[in-house]
Design a protein around this motif. Structure first.
Motif, PDB file in Angstrom:
ATOM      1  N   ILE A 115      56.796  40.926  30.407  1.00 33.45           N
ATOM      2  CA  ILE A 115      57.514  41.680  31.444  1.00 33.45           C
ATOM      3  C   ILE A 115      58.816  42.172  30.833  1.00 33.45           C
ATOM      4  O   ILE A 115      59.750  41.394  30.650  1.00 33.45           O
ATOM      5  CB  ILE A 115      57.813  40.773  32.658  1.00 33.45           C
ATOM      6  N   LYS A 117      61.738  45.507  30.472  1.00 37.07           N
ATOM      7  CA  LYS A 117      62.228  46.828  30.825  1.00 37.07           C
ATOM      8  C   LYS A 117      62.117  47.765  29.620  1.00 37.07           C
ATOM      9  O   LYS A 117      62.283  47.341  28.478  1.00 37.07           O
ATOM     10  CB  LYS A 117      63.700  46.747  31.248  1.00 37.07           C
ATOM     11  N   PRO A 138      50.559  49.501  31.344  1.00 37.33           N
ATOM     12  CA  PRO A 138      51.900  50.115  31.469  1.00 37.33           C
ATOM     13  C   PRO A 138      52.886  49.562  30.445  1.00 37.33           C
ATOM     14  O   PRO A 138      53.671  50.323  29.852  1.00 37.33           O
ATOM     15  CB  PRO A 138      52.315  49.753  32.902  1.00 37.33           C
ATOM     16  N   PHE A 167      50.553  27.538  34.533  1.00 36.32           N
ATOM     17  CA  PHE A 167      51.170  28.851  34.674  1.00 36.32           C
ATOM     18  C   PHE A 167      50.697  29.657  35.871  1.00 36.32           C
ATOM     19  O   PHE A 167      51.272  30.677  36.180  1.00 36.32           O
ATOM     20  CB  PHE A 167      50.918  29.689  33.416  1.00 36.32           C
ATOM     21  N   LYS A 170      50.227  34.409  36.544  1.00 37.42           N
ATOM     22  CA  LYS A 170      51.260  35.416  36.346  1.00 37.42           C
ATOM     23  C   LYS A 170      51.076  36.176  35.040  1.00 37.42           C
ATOM     24  O   LYS A 170      51.451  37.343  34.941  1.00 37.42           O
ATOM     25  CB  LYS A 170      52.639  34.741  36.385  1.00 37.42           C
ATOM     26  N   PHE A 171      50.557  35.502  34.033  1.00 39.75           N
ATOM     27  CA  PHE A 171      50.480  36.110  32.699  1.00 39.75           C
ATOM     28  C   PHE A 171      49.046  36.122  32.190  1.00 39.75           C
ATOM     29  O   PHE A 171      48.267  35.237  32.482  1.00 39.75           O
ATOM     30  CB  PHE A 171      51.334  35.316  31.706  1.00 39.75           C
TER      31      PHE A 171
ATOM     32  N   VAL B 288      60.487  46.033  36.981  1.00 40.43           N
ATOM     33  CA  VAL B 288      60.321  45.982  35.528  1.00 40.43           C
ATOM     34  C   VAL B 288      58.955  46.524  35.145  1.00 40.43           C
ATOM     35  O   VAL B 288      58.821  47.297  34.199  1.00 40.43           O
ATOM     36  CB  VAL B 288      60.485  44.537  35.007  1.00 40.43           C
ATOM     37  N   LEU B 289      57.943  46.145  35.915  1.00 40.56           N
ATOM     38  CA  LEU B 289      56.566  46.464  35.531  1.00 40.56           C
ATOM     39  C   LEU B 289      55.698  46.389  36.769  1.00 40.56           C
ATOM     40  O   LEU B 289      55.889  45.529  37.615  1.00 40.56           O
ATOM     41  CB  LEU B 289      56.090  45.422  34.502  1.00 40.56           C
ATOM     42  N   VAL B 290      54.762  47.318  36.865  1.00 42.13           N
ATOM     43  CA  VAL B 290      53.701  47.215  37.864  1.00 42.13           C
ATOM     44  C   VAL B 290      52.394  47.162  37.090  1.00 42.13           C
ATOM     45  O   VAL B 290      52.122  48.041  36.278  1.00 42.13           O
ATOM     46  CB  VAL B 290      53.687  48.428  38.818  1.00 42.13           C
ATOM     47  N   SER B 291      51.615  46.104  37.300  1.00 42.19           N
ATOM     48  CA  SER B 291      50.353  46.029  36.562  1.00 42.19           C
ATOM     49  C   SER B 291      49.246  45.551  37.482  1.00 42.19           C
ATOM     50  O   SER B 291      49.482  44.849  38.462  1.00 42.19           O
ATOM     51  CB  SER B 291      50.489  45.116  35.343  1.00 42.19           C
ATOM     52  N   ASP B 294      42.616  41.860  37.800  1.00 47.43           N
ATOM     53  CA  ASP B 294      41.321  42.064  38.453  1.00 47.43           C
ATOM     54  C   ASP B 294      41.453  41.932  39.968  1.00 47.43           C
ATOM     55  O   ASP B 294      40.755  42.595  40.729  1.00 47.43           O
ATOM     56  CB  ASP B 294      40.306  41.028  37.942  1.00 47.43           C
ATOM     57  N   GLU B 295      42.389  41.060  40.375  1.00 45.56           N
ATOM     58  CA  GLU B 295      42.459  40.758  41.799  1.00 45.56           C
ATOM     59  C   GLU B 295      43.619  41.409  42.521  1.00 45.56           C
ATOM     60  O   GLU B 295      43.546  41.667  43.711  1.00 45.56           O
ATOM     61  CB  GLU B 295      42.584  39.235  41.998  1.00 45.56           C
ATOM     62  N   TRP B 298      50.370  43.491  40.666  1.00 50.26           N
ATOM     63  CA  TRP B 298      51.565  42.675  40.455  1.00 50.26           C
ATOM     64  C   TRP B 298      52.769  43.588  40.306  1.00 50.26           C
ATOM     65  O   TRP B 298      52.758  44.528  39.498  1.00 50.26           O
ATOM     66  CB  TRP B 298      51.427  41.836  39.181  1.00 50.26           C
ATOM     67  N   TYR B 300      56.575  43.216  39.198  1.00 49.94           N
ATOM     68  CA  TYR B 300      57.566  42.327  38.599  1.00 49.94           C
ATOM     69  C   TYR B 300      58.941  42.955  38.747  1.00 49.94           C
ATOM     70  O   TYR B 300      59.163  44.094  38.318  1.00 49.94           O
ATOM     71  CB  TYR B 300      57.268  42.129  37.109  1.00 49.94           C
ATOM     72  N   ASP B 302      63.353  42.596  38.373  1.00 48.64           N
ATOM     73  CA  ASP B 302      64.324  41.962  37.467  1.00 48.64           C
ATOM     74  C   ASP B 302      65.113  40.852  38.178  1.00 48.64           C
ATOM     75  O   ASP B 302      66.043  40.295  37.608  1.00 48.64           O
ATOM     76  CB  ASP B 302      65.247  42.992  36.797  1.00 48.64           C
ATOM     77  N   ALA B 336      56.760  39.146  41.718  1.00 50.70           N
ATOM     78  CA  ALA B 336      57.146  38.095  40.778  1.00 50.70           C
ATOM     79  C   ALA B 336      58.446  38.456  40.085  1.00 50.70           C
ATOM     80  O   ALA B 336      58.863  39.615  40.049  1.00 50.70           O
ATOM     81  CB  ALA B 336      56.044  37.862  39.756  1.00 50.70           C
ATOM     82  N   GLY B 337      59.079  37.436  39.530  1.00 51.56           N
ATOM     83  CA  GLY B 337      60.318  37.607  38.808  1.00 51.56           C
ATOM     84  C   GLY B 337      60.083  37.889  37.328  1.00 51.56           C
ATOM     85  O   GLY B 337      58.948  37.914  36.856  1.00 51.56           O
ATOM     86  N   PRO B 338      61.198  38.070  36.576  1.00 51.31           N
ATOM     87  CA  PRO B 338      61.100  38.595  35.211  1.00 51.31           C
ATOM     88  C   PRO B 338      60.941  37.558  34.113  1.00 51.31           C
ATOM     89  O   PRO B 338      60.806  37.935  32.952  1.00 51.31           O
ATOM     90  CB  PRO B 338      62.457  39.288  35.048  1.00 51.31           C
ATOM     91  N   GLY B 342      55.775  30.519  34.820  1.00 52.62           N
ATOM     92  CA  GLY B 342      54.669  30.761  35.736  1.00 52.62           C
ATOM     93  C   GLY B 342      55.022  30.523  37.196  1.00 52.62           C
ATOM     94  O   GLY B 342      54.388  31.059  38.101  1.00 52.62           O
ATOM     95  N   ASP B 344      57.810  31.465  38.462  1.00 51.53           N
ATOM     96  CA  ASP B 344      58.734  32.521  38.884  1.00 51.53           C
ATOM     97  C   ASP B 344      57.949  33.641  39.573  1.00 51.53           C
ATOM     98  O   ASP B 344      57.901  34.783  39.121  1.00 51.53           O
ATOM     99  CB  ASP B 344      59.507  33.038  37.666  1.00 51.53           C
ATOM    100  N   VAL B 345      57.293  33.249  40.653  1.00 52.66           N
ATOM    101  CA  VAL B 345      56.536  34.178  41.496  1.00 52.66           C
ATOM    102  C   VAL B 345      57.171  34.109  42.877  1.00 52.66           C
ATOM    103  O   VAL B 345      57.426  33.021  43.394  1.00 52.66           O
ATOM    104  CB  VAL B 345      55.049  33.789  41.557  1.00 52.66           C
TER     105      VAL B 345
END
Lengths: 398, 398
Positions: A115, A117, A138, A167, A170-171, B288-291, B294-295, B298, B300, B302, B336-338, B342, B344-345
């Motif tokens: 994650i 920037k 992305p 975890f 999240k990853f 920060v990121l959109v990803s 499969d489900e 997310w 993310y 900052d 979720a956070g940056p 794991g 940090d959701v």
């Protein structure tokens, strides 16, 4: 000295009074006795970090050790690992700056956070960082634009059973998705380097790496030309858990590598954090209050979830304790922190026993508290200061 | 301007895009537009704090308002409340020092933490603090020795049903025990002043205070001479919860007081924290990121659990969100956070929807984020800096 090794034979792990205070030759105890610092505070013995690094280098001789800076970013600790020749797994621009300031070479820094920037990728690349984790398209496209030519490794999501702090989701992505992303990386002008996974922190099952190594093999099969497997973190510290010795982990990892890669052995990275610094630290606290409710004896310490013990959330990490009154009869306790927050309770389901003679003003040491403590401290929650860290070097004192 | 009041009629609370961006007359939006500070950051409007204080003073005219400093110890916020004539509920020597430095009178400071070191009690007493909470005999004996003659109130444990962040059993005792402790307080030369309770923070049931007021009555019956009831905190801020208006709380509290105390009405204290400052703050973050996994999609940010959003633990506090792309079609997300952690959701069970057009670099504002955010920030977890706070004063701008 007090045996702080992960393989210590701790006689009474769940009693909460696992060990008597070490003799005065323990450099951390010496420091605490001599300076009587205000509590709470963390004291880290750099000699233990050094010993752990060397043990791990011996156990996984062809693994490049990338210290997970997040576990303990104290400058003395990071500087020690720079001197030992470690590489560094970093999560942010702040950690890159720290490593560079302490003498790490940019080519020894792996930006392990998936994650990131855009401007942080560009900044890292400008600083010379050339290894990046990813797990999404992305992020990969940002890497291609801001860090052209860099080596990228894709994180796969693996089973974390056996970990004290798994975890979740999240990853990481599936091996199939990882192969597609690494193919795209090559098309975008990046260097598709390999695969990473994380078996979950404080992983108590040495066989857990099998999942990730098998997954890596699938990615290598789908995308020939890959050449690196990043084994992640997960090696344990000595909490009340019965963690197997490092040799067991090394042997099971070796067996999985042989099973899946045979003599086409990839480059290896490993990202220890907790394992290198956890057992190097002792957190000294003071008992604020002992009180009896109808149901329990509550022991309130001056350290809690918000000034250093964040990993007691869900009672995931169960520290070994040492008190001035070890040897006295013990009884069950609920352990809690000093704030006005109802969630600032350390252990109420995990059975801890402490001396029945314990009272306000007594000292309680939390052992193996060198990882994921001080840097988690809140800036000022409830008006309590962050946990300070002091470093000693046992080798210089012996 | 954007309606930040607790009673706002939020049209689509669980959509995560509760409100469109306020017009440019919102002083926080003006500040953010003009200064474009680095994200994440918290901006607090002192005019909202002032308005909330006055509303509460009107709603509970004979309640002495002790601001729970822990909710937001920003000096400008505390200073504003000093100027308004508030008293202060503090948890630590650090918070006492802060209040005194900002001009609070020591007699307006209530040491509300039942967990206190002996030397901290002595220090507070030397500074002129004369109101102390307790809930145990060992603490009471320390108070008698270190703060002779001080007023003490005993916290009783009450049902927290209806609270988004209940306290568990860390604080408080039974009414019978409270009566015994207050009797002992008198015998030890302290001033047995009254009873406190806490109905649980972000308490959504205005009738919840009934439990505590009834319990206080029992203590008053058992120990004549008591004269104060501390109603604690619990008044809400405007999250995605449908919190009733302040008037409902005031009415139900009044009914309970009349039911249990009739015309022998005690002195009243109230300890609002969240209710005074929560809705006064907007936390600006960046995507920060959109990803896509499969489900899930997310998103993310900052900002995460370790740099300001500690109260998303267990998804207890569900902030309202505002984005630059509000109005575009929305879809469900995991937030979720940056950090590389794991845990940090922010929200994976709570249903949040955000614009499908959202992407890295976009801004997301968390509304009503003025309480229990910045002061919880970790000092440097994962190398991320603590959340900074800026203050504006909407009254000066209108």
């Amino acid at each position: 000295m007090t045996d702080l090794s992960a393989t210590a034979s701790v006689t009474d792990r769940l009693s909460g009074t696992a060990e008597a205070a070490g003799p005065a030759t323990d450099p951390i105890v010496q420091f605490l006795d001599r300076h009587q610092p205000e509590t709470p505070c963390l004291v880290v013995d750099l000699a233990v970090v050094r010993e752990r690094y060397r043990q791990l280098r011996s156990a996984l001789p062809d693994g490049r050790i990338c210290y997970a800076v997040k576990a303990n970013p104290t400058p003395e600790v990071v500087g020690e690992l720079v001197a030992l020749g470690a590489s560094f797994d970093v999560a942010s621009p702040g950690e890159i700056d720290l490593c560079l300031a302490l003498g790490a070479a940019p080519e020894d820094i792996s930006y392990g956070n998936t994650i990131k920037k855009r401007r942080d990728v560009a900044r890292a690349h400008a600083q010379g960082v050339r290894m990046f984790a990813t797990d999404s398209e992305p992020d990969l496209r940002v890497l291609a634009e801001e860090a052209p030519g860099a080596r990228v490794f894709c994180r796969v999501l693996v089973d974390n059973t056996g970990s004290r702090t798994p975890f979740g989701k999240k990853f990481g992505c599936s091996p199939e998705r990882a192969a597609a992303l690494l193919r795209l990386a090559g098309e975008l002008g990046l260097d598709p380097w390999g695969v990473s996974f994380h078996s979950g922190s404080q992983q108590l099952d040495p066989a857990a790496w099998e999942h990730g190594i098998a997954a890596a093999r699938r990615v290598f099969d789908a995308e020939p030309g890959l050449r690196m497997v990043n084994l992640g973190g997960g090696l344990p510290a000595a909490y009340t858990d019965q963690a197997p010795p490092l040799a067991d982990y090394a042997r099971r990892i070796e067996e999985s590598l042989t099973r899946h890669f045979g003599d086409r052995r990839p480059e290896l990275l490993v990202e220890p954090g907790r394992h290198l610094v956890g057992d190097a630290g002792v957190l000294r606290s003071e008992v604020v209050l002992v009180s009896e409710s109808d149901e329990h004896r509550w022991v309130y310490l001056d350290i809690g979830r918000y000034n250093g013990l964040a990993e007691t959330e869900g009672e995931a990490i169960t520290y070994r304790l040492r008190t001035d009154r070890d040897g006295d009869p013990t009884g069950p306790v609920v352990l809690a922190g000093p704030t006005c927050d109802g969630d600032d309770v350390l252990y109420q389901r995990t059975r801890y026993e402490l001396p029945v003679t314990l009272r306000g003003g007594d000292r309680v040491d939390l052992l193996s508290a060198g990882a994921y403590t001080a840097s988690y401290s809140s800036v000022s929650f409830n008006g309590f200061a962050p946990l300070p860290t002091y470093c000693v070097d046992g080798d210089e004192r012996r």
